[in-house]
Enzyme design. Structure first.
Site, PDB file in Angstrom:
ATOM      1  N   GLY A 115     -38.522 -44.230  -5.765  1.00  0.00           N
ATOM      2  CA  GLY A 115     -37.896 -42.937  -6.016  1.00  0.00           C
ATOM      3  C   GLY A 115     -38.028 -41.954  -4.872  1.00  0.00           C
ATOM      4  N   ASN A 116     -39.053 -42.132  -4.010  1.00  0.00           N
ATOM      5  CA  ASN A 116     -39.226 -41.202  -2.897  1.00  0.00           C
ATOM      6  C   ASN A 116     -38.114 -41.335  -1.862  1.00  0.00           C
ATOM      7  OD1 ASN A 116     -40.531 -43.807  -2.461  1.00  0.00           O
ATOM      8  ND2 ASN A 116     -41.086 -43.014  -0.455  1.00  0.00           N
ATOM      9  N   LYS A 169     -38.982 -45.757 -23.230  1.00  0.00           N
ATOM     10  CA  LYS A 169     -38.494 -45.075 -22.032  1.00  0.00           C
ATOM     11  C   LYS A 169     -37.682 -43.840 -22.415  1.00  0.00           C
ATOM     12  CE  LYS A 169     -37.426 -44.653 -17.620  1.00  0.00           C
ATOM     13  NZ  LYS A 169     -38.418 -44.288 -16.602  1.00  0.00           N
ATOM     14  N   LYS A 174     -36.860 -51.787 -12.126  1.00  0.00           N
ATOM     15  CA  LYS A 174     -36.123 -52.231 -10.936  1.00  0.00           C
ATOM     16  C   LYS A 174     -36.931 -53.197 -10.087  1.00  0.00           C
ATOM     17  CE  LYS A 174     -37.658 -49.163  -7.383  1.00  0.00           C
ATOM     18  NZ  LYS A 174     -39.051 -49.246  -7.804  1.00  0.00           N
ATOM     19  N   LYS A 229     -45.576 -52.767  -9.729  1.00  0.00           N
ATOM     20  CA  LYS A 229     -45.194 -53.262  -8.408  1.00  0.00           C
ATOM     21  C   LYS A 229     -45.976 -54.524  -8.054  1.00  0.00           C
ATOM     22  CE  LYS A 229     -43.802 -48.716  -6.689  1.00  0.00           C
ATOM     23  NZ  LYS A 229     -43.566 -48.216  -8.050  1.00  0.00           N
TER      24      LYS A 229
END
Length: 317
Positions: free
Chosen positions: A17-18, A133, A217, A279
């Site tokens: 997102g960064n 979510k 993702k 991750k």
């Protein structure tokens, strides 16, 4: 014109997102910087497939249609799968445009392709029994329950800030457009695909039906990388290396770890849920599916150096 595939590694990159903004205007500026780092890799002969998140963007689209529907009496509610496809389209457009412009600036004669993808999920996935979510706008309890009754939504109170719709986060099983993505990469294109994990769909009788869900993702990027035996999966985040004992005086950066070591760190609770844990889990999944590959977690700014083995955290079999 024909494009030549690079002579280096094939790499799937998952942008955090960064690397993207919260508005189209902010994002347009940020992706120019993102593109520079991606083209650094392309310039070294690496064949890149770019995936990305879409959390803020799909929420923005969902909120906008919800607000308009409530206040103007003319705009329909937008189904959530369609909102996900919209976010893939405009994020992919901006990324593709920025990467293409940067390659032209450097005289690199290659092009980009943006593929809006669907990701198959299973209807009996346990995630559908417990949607977690949050998406869309905040509502009062009364509004939320009315929407839930009218639309079949699941709604929950969100950290004292109001009520929101919640959707499932099921496990990705297959990318419908995988062959198109692979063919484009093999033909020398820099491909942007599987944004936001792909639009979640259920397969029924040789047809597909979109479902209200958000796929992680990084898990979709892991599946994509393993599916065409990519040499590396690169998950980009805000830090240069994965750390244990994060935020304490004993904090230690990790240069590399095996799957077994990564699982041991997970058992110790070293990686925060919703942050580094998914991750690392995505990297484990990729390496287990394709043991010859290596996964890299690092920052966007360090990505090219990480691929050269100079920094970042490597996860391998």
């Amino acid at each position: 014109m024909p494009y030549m595939k690079g002579e280096g590694k094939s790499v799937v990159i998952a942008l955090g997102g960064n690397a993207l903004g919260n508005t189209p205007q902010e994002q347009l500026e940020l992706v120019k910087n993102t593109a520079k780092h991606i083209v650094d890799m392309v310039a070294e002969g690496i064949n890149v497939v770019v995936t990305h998140g879409n959390g803020p963007q799909v929420g923005m689209i969902n909120n906008a249609f919800g607000f308009a529907s409530k206040n103007d009496g003319k705009t329909p509610e937008m189904p959530f799968p369609e909102a996900g496809a919209m976010s893939q389209g405009y994020i992919g457009y901006q990324l593709s445009q920025a990467i293409l412009s940067e390659m032209k600036r450097r005289g690199i004669m290659r092009s980009t392709a943006n593929v809006i993808t669907q990701t198959v999920v299973y209807p009996d996935d346990l995630a559908f029994d417990n949607p977690t979510k949050p998406v869309g706008a905040f509502m009062t309890e009364e509004e939320a329950k009315e929407k839930a009754e009218a639309n079949g939504w699941a709604v929950k109170e969100d950290a004292g800030r109001g009520w929101r719709r919640v959707v499932a986060s099921p496990t990705p099983r297959r990318i419908v457009e995988f062959d198109a993505v692979k063919d484009l990469m093999d033909a020398g294109y820099i491909v942007v695909s599987t944004g936001g994990g792909g639009v979640p769909v259920i397969e029924r009788n040789d047809s597909y039906e979109g479902v209200a869900a958000v796929i992680d993702k990084d898990r979709s990027a892991s599946m994509l990388a393993a599916s065409f035996n990519a040499d590396m999966l690169v998950i980009l985040t805000a830090v240069e290396k994965v750390c244990v004992n994060f935020g304490t005086p004993e904090q230690e950066a990790i240069d590399s770890m095996s799957i077994a070591q990564a699982r041991e760190y997970i058992a110790q609770g070293q990686f925060a849920p919703g942050s580094m844990l998914p991750k690392v889990e995505a990297c484990i999944d990729y390496v287990e599916r394709y043991p010859r590959g290596k996964a890299l977690i690092t920052s966007l700014e360090c990505a090219a150096a990480g691929l050269r083995g100079e920094t970042g955290t490597i996860i391998k079999a």
